[in-house]
Design an enzyme around this catalytic site. Structure first.
Site, PDB file in Angstrom:
ATOM      1  N   HIS A  42       0.853  -1.180   0.000  1.00  0.00           N
ATOM      2  CA  HIS A  42       0.000   0.000   0.000  1.00  0.00           C
ATOM      3  C   HIS A  42       0.888   1.229   0.000  1.00  0.00           C
ATOM      4  CE1 HIS A  42      -3.541  -2.483   0.434  1.00  0.00           C
ATOM      5  NE2 HIS A  42      -2.816  -3.216   1.262  1.00  0.00           N
ATOM      6  N   GLY A  43       0.396   2.307  -0.537  1.00  0.00           N
ATOM      7  CA  GLY A  43       1.187   3.522  -0.650  1.00  0.00           C
ATOM      8  C   GLY A  43       1.751   3.701  -2.046  1.00  0.00           C
ATOM      9  N   CYS A  44       1.478   2.748  -2.929  1.00  0.00           N
ATOM     10  CA  CYS A  44       1.914   2.847  -4.321  1.00  0.00           C
ATOM     11  C   CYS A  44       0.682   3.157  -5.172  1.00  0.00           C
ATOM     12  CB  CYS A  44       2.521   1.522  -4.794  1.00  0.00           C
ATOM     13  SG  CYS A  44       3.929   0.978  -3.820  1.00  0.00           S
ATOM     14  N   GLN A  45       0.833   4.045  -6.137  1.00  0.00           N
ATOM     15  CA  GLN A  45      -0.277   4.345  -7.028  1.00  0.00           C
ATOM     16  C   GLN A  45      -0.604   3.127  -7.884  1.00  0.00           C
ATOM     17  OE1 GLN A  45       0.342   7.667  -9.648  1.00  0.00           O
ATOM     18  NE2 GLN A  45      -1.798   7.739 -10.249  1.00  0.00           N
ATOM     19  N   ALA A  46       0.427   2.473  -8.391  1.00  0.00           N
ATOM     20  CA  ALA A  46       0.238   1.242  -9.155  1.00  0.00           C
ATOM     21  C   ALA A  46      -0.035   0.107  -8.174  1.00  0.00           C
ATOM     22  CB  ALA A  46       1.491   0.932  -9.969  1.00  0.00           C
TER      23      ALA A  46
END
Length: 155
Positions: free
Chosen positions: A59-63
């Site tokens: 989590h914390g990634c746009q992808a």
């Protein structure tokens, strides 16, 4: 869950980092560097659909990014994938440097090579944030593996 057995590196972390720096320096512009990243991502082993779970998602990634790790013979092996070609390439860089290493090696070698290749300056803020989360996950997995081995040794 079994991580790819061919993931144990032949070169040291410092050699792997220098190899990446050398490769990027040979590629003059950022269009070529992005193409190189995408090609690197294609070299990652298959990441089975059954591993693409919420528990394995970063989590914390746009992808969308998934990562698993396995401690085998005191070495931490990683596999990862993303639904983004460039992010998959970033994962391939991190796997080349950190997969197949002793947890204490991982913890004692920060990703200085990322600054040397000026990668973070050429990523969108969202991708740079995602890269931070990928590296943080690797660091946390290494710390957890080291803590588990220390606890086991005390028993």
């Amino acid at each position: 869950m079994a991580v790819d057995k061919g993931a144990v590196p032949e070169e040291s972390i410092l050699q792997a980092q220098q190899s990446i720096v050398d490769s990027f320096q040979c590629l003059g512009n950022w269009v070529a560097r992005y193409e190189y990243l995408i090609d690197l991502g294609r070299s990652l082993p298959d990441f089975p659909e059954k591993w693409r779970t919420q528990a394995n998602r970063l989590h914390g990634c746009q992808a969308q990014v998934w990562m698993i790790s396995e401690l085998r013979d005191h070495k931490l092996l990683f596999q990862a994938c993303s639904d983004s070609a460039i992010v998959t390439g970033l994962l391939a860089l991190l796997m080349k440097v950190y997969s197949g290493r002793l947890p204490e090696e991982i913890l004692s070698h920060p990703p200085d090579f990322l600054q040397a290749i000026e990668l973070e300056q050429h990523l969108s803020p969202n991708r740079a944030n995602g890269l931070f989360h990928m590296m943080e996950r690797i660091r946390l997995e290494a710390q957890a593996a080291l803590d588990a081995e220390t606890a086991k040794a005390k028993q």
